[in-house]
Design a protein around this motif. Structure first.
Motif, PDB file in Angstrom:
ATOM      1  N   ALA A  84      15.754  -0.613  -6.369  1.00 17.28           N
ATOM      2  CA  ALA A  84      16.129  -0.647  -4.953  1.00 17.28           C
ATOM      3  C   ALA A  84      15.563   0.556  -4.222  1.00 17.28           C
ATOM      4  O   ALA A  84      15.128   0.449  -3.066  1.00 17.28           O
ATOM      5  CB  ALA A  84      17.657  -0.677  -4.818  1.00 17.28           C
ATOM      6  N   LYS A  85      15.535   1.703  -4.879  1.00 21.70           N
ATOM      7  CA  LYS A  85      15.006   2.906  -4.242  1.00 21.70           C
ATOM      8  C   LYS A  85      13.509   2.766  -3.961  1.00 21.70           C
ATOM      9  O   LYS A  85      13.004   3.301  -2.966  1.00 21.70           O
ATOM     10  CB  LYS A  85      15.274   4.125  -5.121  1.00 21.70           C
ATOM     11  N   ILE A  86      12.808   2.052  -4.823  1.00 25.40           N
ATOM     12  CA  ILE A  86      11.388   1.797  -4.574  1.00 25.40           C
ATOM     13  C   ILE A  86      11.227   0.925  -3.328  1.00 25.40           C
ATOM     14  O   ILE A  86      10.340   1.163  -2.495  1.00 25.40           O
ATOM     15  CB  ILE A  86      10.739   1.130  -5.800  1.00 25.40           C
ATOM     16  N   ALA A 111       5.327  12.154 -11.130  1.00 21.70           N
ATOM     17  CA  ALA A 111       6.243  12.918 -10.283  1.00 21.70           C
ATOM     18  C   ALA A 111       6.606  12.139  -9.022  1.00 21.70           C
ATOM     19  O   ALA A 111       7.776  12.112  -8.611  1.00 21.70           O
ATOM     20  CB  ALA A 111       5.620  14.257  -9.921  1.00 21.70           C
ATOM     21  N   GLN A 112       5.591  11.520  -8.384  1.00 17.17           N
ATOM     22  CA  GLN A 112       5.905  10.776  -7.162  1.00 17.17           C
ATOM     23  C   GLN A 112       6.740   9.540  -7.478  1.00 17.17           C
ATOM     24  O   GLN A 112       7.602   9.160  -6.689  1.00 17.17           O
ATOM     25  CB  GLN A 112       4.617  10.424  -6.397  1.00 17.17           C
ATOM     26  N   ILE A 155       0.821  -1.206   0.000  1.00 16.62           N
ATOM     27  CA  ILE A 155       0.000   0.000   0.000  1.00 16.62           C
ATOM     28  C   ILE A 155       0.855   1.255   0.000  1.00 16.62           C
ATOM     29  O   ILE A 155       0.424   2.319  -0.471  1.00 16.62           O
ATOM     30  CB  ILE A 155      -0.968   0.001   1.214  1.00 16.62           C
ATOM     31  N   VAL A 156       2.087   1.179   0.497  1.00 20.25           N
ATOM     32  CA  VAL A 156       2.967   2.343   0.522  1.00 20.25           C
ATOM     33  C   VAL A 156       4.058   2.242  -0.538  1.00 20.25           C
ATOM     34  O   VAL A 156       5.056   2.947  -0.481  1.00 20.25           O
ATOM     35  CB  VAL A 156       3.604   2.540   1.918  1.00 20.25           C
ATOM     36  N   ASN A 157       3.865   1.372  -1.513  1.00 21.79           N
ATOM     37  CA  ASN A 157       4.816   1.225  -2.608  1.00 21.79           C
ATOM     38  C   ASN A 157       4.541   2.292  -3.662  1.00 21.79           C
ATOM     39  O   ASN A 157       3.392   2.475  -4.080  1.00 21.79           O
ATOM     40  CB  ASN A 157       4.683  -0.170  -3.224  1.00 21.79           C
ATOM     41  N   SER A 169      11.967   6.812  -7.059  1.00 20.59           N
ATOM     42  CA  SER A 169      12.740   5.790  -7.760  1.00 20.59           C
ATOM     43  C   SER A 169      13.989   6.343  -8.432  1.00 20.59           C
ATOM     44  O   SER A 169      14.828   5.577  -8.905  1.00 20.59           O
ATOM     45  CB  SER A 169      11.873   5.091  -8.822  1.00 20.59           C
ATOM     46  N   VAL A 170      14.123   7.677  -8.462  1.00 17.26           N
ATOM     47  CA  VAL A 170      15.262   8.299  -9.140  1.00 17.26           C
ATOM     48  C   VAL A 170      16.072   9.185  -8.192  1.00 17.26           C
ATOM     49  O   VAL A 170      17.297   9.107  -8.147  1.00 17.26           O
ATOM     50  CB  VAL A 170      14.805   9.124 -10.363  1.00 17.26           C
TER      51      VAL A 170
END
Length: 242
Positions: A219-221, A38-39, A3-5, A44-45
């Protein structure tokens, strides 16, 4: 934690955007789609996910301890799969396995001590705490040194169960993942107990050279998902529990 992904939110924004577009709300649909993109870019970047994880993981160092202070160990649960074809170590989630191995490291460092495991049965079969204990025994821990807490469903209940069994007078080693450790320590301390943090399962490791950068990364996700869950849980506990 899906849910917070950020991917969950991205597709949610896209679905809402398409629905608005269908009802001829094209301008609003465009803004919603841009917000979703944007989110996803942000989480992720940009370096933000690394920063979020770092703020959690740096709060408690790896436990090194002293052999002059032989303390009991308590390991918090984190789920498993009830696959009869697998050994206990293979059934555990990777977070649970990280916690068990760290507990065993400290157990061996102390040349044996009491080691307890908590975690309930998600599917009403075998509790996670039991599977963790079996995994530990298969890796050399003496079964007579293990204690099980098979009922607790979350960190709060784990703390309540430990306090009920052992009270608040004695120190003990608390093992959980580094991102979860700040919340776990706060909960146990709020009940008057004296835990000593032994974090494990660090996402950020200095030797990998992975620091702040602007490269897109799955990985950032994962970092965002783990950190966002913990920050949300901390707020929930502060508002409704502590």
């Amino acid at each position: 934690m899906s849910i917070v992904n950020p991917l969950t939110f991205f597709w949610l924004f896209i679905a809402v955007s398409l629905l608005l577009y269908k009802f001829n709300r094209k301008k609003t649909a465009k803004y919603i789609a841009i917000l979703g993109a944007a989110q996803l870019f942000l989480f992720s970047v940009t370096p933000l996910p690394v920063f979020m994880i770092q703020q959690l993981e740096k709060q408690y160092p790896v436990y090194k301890g002293s052999k002059n202070e032989k303390l009991p160990i308590h390991i918090l649960g984190n789920g498993h799969a009830d696959d009869p074809s697998l050994y206990p170590t293979q059934k555990l989630s990777f977070q649970a396995l990280e916690r068990v191995t760290e507990g065993i490291r400290i157990y061996n460092y102390f040349n044996h001590t009491r080691i307890s495991f908590s975690g309930f049965a998600v599917n009403k079969k075998e509790p996670t705490g039991n599977v963790m204990a079996k995994a530990a025994v298969s890796l050399g821990v003496s079964s007579k040194d293990t204690i099980l807490f098979p009922a607790p469903r979350n960190t709060w209940e784990e703390a309540v169960a430990y306090k009920k069994r052992f009270g608040t007078k004695n120190k003990f080693i608390l093992v959980t993942n580094a991102t979860h450790m700040p919340r776990a320590m706060e909960v146990f301390r709020s009940m008057g107990m004296q835990p000593i943090a032994a974090p494990t399962g660090f996402f950020l490791k200095k030797e990998t050279g992975y620091r702040y950068n602007w490269w897109p990364s799955t990985a950032k996700i994962i970092y965002t998902e783990a950190a966002a869950y913990e920050y949300a849980a901390q707020l929930y506990y502060k508002w409704f529990k502590l």
